[in-house]
Design a protein around this motif. Structure first.
Motif, PDB file in Angstrom:
ATOM      1  N   PRO A 261     -35.375 -38.152 -22.310  1.00 26.35           N
ATOM      2  CA  PRO A 261     -36.249 -37.340 -21.472  1.00 26.35           C
ATOM      3  C   PRO A 261     -36.470 -35.963 -22.081  1.00 26.35           C
ATOM      4  N   PRO A 262     -37.509 -35.243 -21.637  1.00 23.68           N
ATOM      5  CA  PRO A 262     -37.811 -33.923 -22.224  1.00 23.68           C
ATOM      6  C   PRO A 262     -36.628 -32.965 -22.176  1.00 23.68           C
ATOM      7  N   GLY A 263     -35.916 -32.922 -21.061  1.00 23.37           N
ATOM      8  CA  GLY A 263     -34.784 -32.006 -20.958  1.00 23.37           C
ATOM      9  C   GLY A 263     -33.664 -32.345 -21.928  1.00 23.37           C
ATOM     10  N   ALA A 276     -46.340 -34.310 -23.527  1.00 22.28           N
ATOM     11  CA  ALA A 276     -45.198 -34.887 -22.824  1.00 22.28           C
ATOM     12  C   ALA A 276     -44.735 -33.976 -21.695  1.00 22.28           C
ATOM     13  N   ALA A 277     -44.730 -32.669 -21.946  1.00 20.75           N
ATOM     14  CA  ALA A 277     -44.320 -31.719 -20.909  1.00 20.75           C
ATOM     15  C   ALA A 277     -45.281 -31.762 -19.728  1.00 20.75           C
ATOM     16  N   ARG A 278     -46.594 -31.852 -20.019  1.00 19.27           N
ATOM     17  CA  ARG A 278     -47.579 -31.908 -18.929  1.00 19.27           C
ATOM     18  C   ARG A 278     -47.409 -33.202 -18.118  1.00 19.27           C
ATOM     19  N   ALA A 279     -47.178 -34.300 -18.813  1.00 20.30           N
ATOM     20  CA  ALA A 279     -46.994 -35.567 -18.091  1.00 20.30           C
ATOM     21  C   ALA A 279     -45.748 -35.521 -17.216  1.00 20.30           C
ATOM     22  N   ALA A 280     -44.662 -34.952 -17.735  1.00 24.12           N
ATOM     23  CA  ALA A 280     -43.440 -34.842 -16.946  1.00 24.12           C
ATOM     24  C   ALA A 280     -43.651 -33.947 -15.728  1.00 24.12           C
ATOM     25  N   ALA A 281     -44.450 -32.889 -15.886  1.00 25.57           N
ATOM     26  CA  ALA A 281     -44.733 -31.997 -14.761  1.00 25.57           C
ATOM     27  C   ALA A 281     -45.534 -32.702 -13.673  1.00 25.57           C
ATOM     28  N   ARG A 282     -46.320 -33.733 -14.053  1.00 25.41           N
ATOM     29  CA  ARG A 282     -47.088 -34.498 -13.062  1.00 25.41           C
ATOM     30  C   ARG A 282     -46.232 -35.549 -12.363  1.00 25.41           C
TER      31      ARG A 282
END
Length: 374
Positions: A261-263, A276-282
């Protein structure tokens, strides 16, 4: 099927045939049926392994209620006289219901069977309160009839409720929780992203749903996967390792790769890509892939229903309604213990019929890759 289970199944089948076919009811057949039913019920009771086995306890209560009512009818109700004939469709005894429910208990413990509640996921155990509705209704029927001064009717109503309502336990409660949905690799963003992540997960192994889905998707999309040395991490939270493969006859290309995962990626000093960060934020479940210290892309994870989900749910609702109506009719005195045994058989047929319907599960077709966790 174990020999003991096979013998009990044969004995129960004989009891059902004797109870349902008047021309085959020889003199004192009812006592032979009782002699066949008692060991079958005892074997079924022994399969209830603990007090936490809610479905087993409730089904055993139904079998005991049917057997007890039949013994009462044989000894004090006139059903034990020589030459007694039980007309088809107008049963006097419930021995067939007792034997059938006991065999159902035995069959659930065969290899591949459902097994008791204590072996099920926690989600299944959460439906135990539903199992308490049937004995509660039986107690209510008993108390109402006793309060009205109808002792025989009170016992009969309580027994009928247990016999009619136990399909809720054996057929429905173990299936209300079908487990988590399958994890699906919905899309891969970036060249070699899926292949690299799949190699890491295949090397690490494990049973994490995300790891299985990624490995299956990579194998389905690519003919070969690179080798991985020094795999490390948790397939459920993030993996790392050295991915290597031949690039020509004498040249090996190797990369230090990460997938998580991003984190998790950021915690290892590699910021994820902006997409990827934008998708995770959604709210999208994102698994980023990086090698040589640079994020190269990401995988979009999703979920899909398990096969037969809609058929199973439809069957559950219909069968639960049928069993509830049977229990309610028994509590109201409109269904005798002997005829209440027809409710489990009807519920079985209803479940089989509804689960054979070609109802689509939905959701699978929206995933371009569609490889799942199984």
């Amino acid at each position: 099927m174990r020999p003991g289970t096979a013998a009990c199944t044969a004995a129960a089948a004989a009891v059902v045939v004797l109870s349902a076919v008047p021309p085959w009811q020889f003199r004192n057949w009812q006592w032979v049926a009782l002699a066949l039913t008692v060991p079958v019920v005892l074997a079924g009771l022994r399969s209830v392994r603990s007090g936490r086995d809610t479905t087993g306890l409730l089904t055993a209560a139904g079998a005991l209620a049917a057997l007890g009512w039949s013994v009462l009818a044989l000894l004090a109700g006139g059903a034990g006289v020589p030459g007694m004939v039980q007309a088809a469709g107008s049963p006097v005894l419930a021995l067939d219901a007792a034997a059938g429910l006991a065999v159902a208990l035995l069959l659930r413990d065969r290899p591949g069977g459902d097994g008791p509640d204590r072996d099920r996921p926690d989600e299944t155990r959460g439906v135990r309160p539903l199992g308490l509705l049937v004995p509660a209704l039986a107690v209510a029927a008993l108390g109402f009839r006793l309060g009205a001064g109808d002792g025989v009717g009170a016992v009969g109503a309580a027994a009928a409720v247990l016999v009619a309502g136990c399909p809720c336990a054996l057929l429905l409660l173990p299936r209300l929780a079908a487990g988590p949905p399958r994890v699906v690799v919905a899309a891969a963003h970036g060249p070699d992203v899926l292949r690299t992540a799949g190699a890491l997960h295949a090397a690490e192994g494990g049973t994490a749903p995300v790891g299985r889905a990624v490995a299956v998707a990579a194998r389905a999309r690519h003919a070969t996967l690179p080798g991985v040395s020094d795999p490390d991490g948790d397939p459920a939270t993030g993996l790392r390792g050295v991915v290597s493969e031949l690039d020509g006859p004498d040249r090996v290309v190797a990369h230090a790769a990460l997938a998580g995962p991003p984190g998790w990626l950021a915690a290892h000093g590699v910021p994820p890509t902006e997409a990827a960060a934008r998708a995770a934020a959604r709210g999208v479940e994102v698994w980023c892939v990086a090698w040589d210290g640079v994020a190269r892309g990401w995988l979009e994870m999703a979920t899909a229903p398990r096969p037969g989900t809609r058929r199973r749910r439809t069957a559950q609702v219909a069968a639960l309604a049928a069993a509830a109506l049977g229990a309610a009719a028994a509590a109201a005195g409109a269904l005798a213990p002997a005829t209440a045994g027809a409710v489990p058989a009807c519920v079985v047929l209803l479940v089989v019929a509804l689960r054979s319907l070609p109802l689509p599960d939905g959701g699978d077709s929206v995933h371009p890759i569609g490889a799942t966790s199984g």
